[in-house]
Design an enzyme around this catalytic site. Structure first.
Site, PDB file in Angstrom:
ATOM      1  N   GLU A  12     -26.067 -67.133  30.195  1.00 17.49           N
ATOM      2  CA  GLU A  12     -26.124 -66.524  31.531  1.00 17.49           C
ATOM      3  C   GLU A  12     -25.534 -65.123  31.501  1.00 17.49           C
ATOM      4  O   GLU A  12     -26.061 -64.195  32.089  1.00 17.49           O
ATOM      5  CB  GLU A  12     -25.330 -67.368  32.521  1.00 17.49           C
ATOM      6  CG  GLU A  12     -26.027 -68.638  32.912  1.00 17.49           C
ATOM      7  CD  GLU A  12     -25.204 -69.406  33.952  1.00 17.49           C
ATOM      8  OE1 GLU A  12     -25.806 -70.149  34.700  1.00 17.49           O
ATOM      9  OE2 GLU A  12     -23.978 -69.246  33.980  1.00 17.49           O
ATOM     10  N   ASP A 214     -28.377 -81.936  34.970  1.00 19.06           N
ATOM     11  CA  ASP A 214     -28.453 -83.322  34.497  1.00 19.06           C
ATOM     12  C   ASP A 214     -27.850 -84.236  35.554  1.00 19.06           C
ATOM     13  O   ASP A 214     -27.312 -83.756  36.556  1.00 19.06           O
ATOM     14  CB  ASP A 214     -27.686 -83.458  33.173  1.00 19.06           C
ATOM     15  CG  ASP A 214     -26.212 -83.115  33.326  1.00 19.06           C
ATOM     16  OD1 ASP A 214     -25.420 -84.000  33.639  1.00 19.06           O
ATOM     17  OD2 ASP A 214     -25.850 -81.926  33.177  1.00 19.06           O
TER      18      ASP A 214
END
Ligand code: ADE
Length: 246
Positions: A12, A214
Site C-alpha cells: 500500500e 478474509d
C-alpha cells in the site's frame, strides 16, 4: 495541516510513494518516514510493520518527531460480522484491544489506568473517510476480472467497532470466541487500537479504514498476499485521493 499516513502493508505504501512528491526521508527505529506532498497535501508516509508495538512506536515517532496534526491508518482486516464480505470497507468507530487482559486487577479488555476498554476515532475524519470511500466505490475502479477472482460483488461500507490484537486470526473458533466476548465488533486486525491509544494520549485526531481481506477463519491466509497487492492497494490509493482532495 500535516497528515501522518500509516499502513501495515508495504504494498500500500509503495503504491502511494509512486505518486508522492518526496522532499525528504528519515530512517529511524527500523522505519523509513517519507515526507512530502501527496496530491497537493503535506503528508508523512510510513510502513508501520505489523502488530501493536510496531504501530504504537511508529505513531509516537510521527507525532513527536514529524509533528503531524492528524493520523490516518489504512489496511486490511478479517471480518467477524457475517454481513461483511471480502472487498467491503470498514471505518472504525470504537477500537478495542482483544488481547488486553489485566484481570483480576482490571476487567477484561480495560486499558489499565485509563478507565476505558476502547478508544474512539475522530468523528470529522471518520466522516471524511466515509465520503471518500463512497466516491471510491462509486468509481468502480476494480476491474471485473479481479472482482471475479476475489468474489467481490457489491462492496459496501460499514462503520463500527474493530478490535486489534497481536494475533492473526485464522481459526473460526478463535474468531467466534472474540465475537462472543465483544459482540459489537465488525472485524479484527493487528494495529488500529494501539495507534488510537497513542493518539488519545497525545490528543491527535485519528481515523482508521480497513478493507476486508478474509473472514478470520481457516481460509484467512488463502490469497491474502494477492488480495493486498491487487485489491487493498487499489482501495487505499483511490480512497486517499478522494480524502485528501475533499
Ligand atoms: N488482518 C487481515 N486479516 C486479519 C486476520 N484474520 N486477523 C488479524 N489481522 C488481520
Amino acid at each position: 495541516m500535516k497528515t501522518g499516513i500509516m499502513s501495515a502493508m508495504l504494498e500500500e505504501m509503495e503504491s502511494l510513494l509512486e505518486v508522492m512528491d518526496i522532499t525528504s526521508t528519515q530512517e529511524k527505529g527500523n522505519r523509513t518516514y517519507y515526507s512530502g506532498m501527496l496530491w497537493g497535501h503535506e503528508v508523512v508516509l510510513v510502513f508501520s510493520r505489523w502488530g501493536k508495538v510496531a504501530s504504537a512506536t511508529t505513531a509516537t515517532h510521527l507525532i513527536i518527531e514529524h509533528k503531524v496534526d492528524r493520523i490516518l491508518f489504512s489496511g486490511v482486516a478479517g471480518a467477524l460480522d457475517p454481513r461483511l464480505n471480502v472487498g467491503d470497507i470498514v471505518i472504525g468507530t470504537k477500537l478495542y484491544q482483544h488481547d488486553m487482559d489485566a484481570r483480576p486487577i482490571f476487567p477484561q479488555f480495560e486499558i489499565p489506568l485509563v478507565h476505558t476498554s476502547y478508544f474512539e476515532t475522530d468523528e470529522d475524519l471518520r466522516n471524511q473517510l466515509k465520503s471518500a470511500a463512497i466516491s471510491f466505490l462509486e468509481s468502480n475502479t476494480i476491474d471485473e476480472a479481479t472482482k471475479e477472482t476475489f468474489k467481490i460483488h457489491h462492496p459496501k461500507i460499514m462503520e463500527g467497532a474493530i478490535a486489534s490484537g497481536d494475533r492473526f486470526i485464522s481459526d473460526a473458533k478463535d474468531a467466534e470466541h472474540i465475537k462472543q466476548l465483544l459482540p459489537d465488533l465488525l472485524c479484527v486486525e493487528m494495529e488500529g487500537a494501539a495507534v488510537a491509544q497513542v493518539c488519545s494520549d497525545y490528543n491527535i485526531p485519528f481515523a482508521l479504514i480497513r478493507t476486508i481481506s478474509d473472514a478470520a477463519d481457516d481460509n484467512a491466509t488463502i490469497d491474502f498476499q494477492a488480495f493486498v497487492k491487487e485489491v487493498a492497494t487499489v482501495y487505499t490509493h483511490g480512497i486517499l485521493i478522494s480524502f485528501l482532495n475533499a
